[in-house]
Design an enzyme around this catalytic site. Structure first.
Site, PDB file in Angstrom:
ATOM      1  N   HIS A   8       9.143 -10.818   3.995  1.00  0.00           N
ATOM      2  CA  HIS A   8       8.283  -9.370   3.659  1.00  0.00           C
ATOM      3  C   HIS A   8       6.768 -10.008   3.731  1.00  0.00           C
ATOM      4  O   HIS A   8       6.079 -11.037   3.027  1.00  0.00           O
ATOM      5  CB  HIS A   8       8.435  -9.367   2.087  1.00  0.00           C
ATOM      6  CG  HIS A   8       8.214  -8.387   1.509  1.00  0.00           C
ATOM      7  ND1 HIS A   8       7.198  -8.469   0.516  1.00  0.00           N
ATOM      8  CD2 HIS A   8       8.484  -7.223   1.354  1.00  0.00           C
ATOM      9  CE1 HIS A   8       6.962  -7.864  -0.615  1.00  0.00           C
ATOM     10  NE2 HIS A   8       7.973  -6.320   0.543  1.00  0.00           N
ATOM     11  N   HIS A  50      -0.360  -4.114   4.511  1.00  0.00           N
ATOM     12  CA  HIS A  50       0.409  -3.494   2.939  1.00  0.00           C
ATOM     13  C   HIS A  50       0.494  -2.291   2.495  1.00  0.00           C
ATOM     14  O   HIS A  50       0.664  -1.048   2.869  1.00  0.00           O
ATOM     15  CB  HIS A  50       0.456  -4.445   2.601  1.00  0.00           C
ATOM     16  CG  HIS A  50       1.618  -4.235   1.099  1.00  0.00           C
ATOM     17  ND1 HIS A  50       1.155  -3.020   0.097  1.00  0.00           N
ATOM     18  CD2 HIS A  50       2.955  -3.589   1.377  1.00  0.00           C
ATOM     19  CE1 HIS A  50       2.162  -2.534  -0.731  1.00  0.00           C
ATOM     20  NE2 HIS A  50       3.781  -2.479   0.691  1.00  0.00           N
TER      21      HIS A  50
HETATM   22 CA    CA Z   1       6.759  -2.832   4.021  1.00  0.00          CA
END
Ligand code: CA
Length: 317
Positions: A8, A50
């Site tokens: 992630h 992000h």
């Molecule tokens: Ca993402």
């Protein structure tokens, strides 16, 4: 089949998210996929970050004072790629300057930078070639409706660049993800995406998209998702409730599986555990052994890879 481990934002538990070192580390740690969140610059370049804002992960406010919008935020869309390249990327902060994850990389330190999607694909190609591992990519198209208002249609650009990944011809090495259900539908139909698609499931209060995620999690909603997507990416707390101190399935994973959808929940963090679990191991164990998830997004890929290897050893013994 063993669940896939998706790094992630890279190995973001250890190094500032979405920087090259965070991706290299995730590759070395044995992740199956490297995740990319994708936003656009003023000169229509795709970068890996992000948020549409870059003020909580870079020194943009120091370097370009006065370039914020009326809401006080600094947007990637307001800077050319060369300007973004000049920024130092940092461990994620809150707007008040405090750490989101206090035990992680020290704030406002290190010489890191953001990179383009294309550069990240080149990095993945190089790491795969050098190591012989087949690590996949997992790009997320961020806020497509907002980007369109800003004059850029993200999805066709992202899909086009994915072809530069050497694993793009292998169906099991690419997933495309998005929170916006209208866009997921468009990516499958109008844009004829050849790769598996994952519908991310958020919370309505996040205002990620004009999507009703409460309805989406019901059988009818998931049935519609399954018409165009191959999987779902739900939030962890969509999977279970805590009853008498014990986690109990909400039925989401079971329903998704009945509809042929894989389930890749987010986000598994050793330093930010959800209520009801006292270790990452307990959380992963419940989700893998009891719920039978198919993959997971984690900031700590090394820890999850080690846990899954342990399962394999136990089951083979
Ligand atoms: Ca993402």
């Amino acid at each position: 089949m063993r669940p896939v481990v998706i790094a992630h934002r890279g190995a973001s538990g250890y190094l500032p998210e979405h920087t090259r070192p965070a991706k290299v580390l995730a590759h070395i740690m044995g992740a199956d996929f490297l995740e990319q969140d994708i936003v656009a610059t003023r000169d229509d370049e795709l970068i890996v970050a992000h948020d549409i804002y870059i003020d909580t992960v870079t020194d943009v406010a120091d370097k370009f004072p006065g370039r914020q919008r009326e809401d006080g935020r600094f947007y990637a869309r307001d800077f050319d790629l060369e300007e973004i390249r000049s920024l130092r990327a940092w461990e994620r902060m809150r707007l008040d300057g405090t750490a989101v994850y206090p035990g992680r990389y020290p704030l406002r330190t290190g010489h890191y930078s953001l990179q383009t999607f294309r550069e990240e694909l080149q990095l993945a190609n190089r790491l795969n070639a050098a190591t012989g591992r087949r690590v996949g990519i997992y790009p997320e198209i961020k806020h497509p409706a907002w980007h369109l208002e800003e004059g850029i249609d993200m999805s066709p650009l992202v899909l086009e660049q994915i072809h530069e990944f050497n694993g793009a011809t292998e169906r099991d090495l690419v997933y495309v993800q998005c929170f916006d259900d209208a866009e997921v539908r468009r990516i499958r139909s109008e844009l004829a995406c050849p790769w598996p698609l994952v519908q991310l499931i958020g919370k309505n209060e996040w205002h990620e998209a004009a999507t009703d995620y409460d309805a989406m999690r019901q059988r009818d909603g998931l049935t519609r998702v399954a018409e165009v997507a191959d999987g779902i990416g739900p939030n962890l707390d969509h999977l279970y409730t805590i009853s008498g101190g014990e986690p109990v399935s909400t039925g989401l994973v079971e329903t998704a599986h009945e509809l042929g959808l894989v389930v890749h929940p987010y986000t598994y963090r050793a330093d930010d555990l959800p209520a009801g679990f006292d270790s990452l191991e307990a959380l992963v164990d419940f989700c893998v052994s009891t719920l039978s998830i198919d993959g997971l997004f984690t900031d700590f890929p090394d820890q999850v890879v080690a846990m899954l290897e342990q399962y394999d050893n136990n089951h083979n013994a």
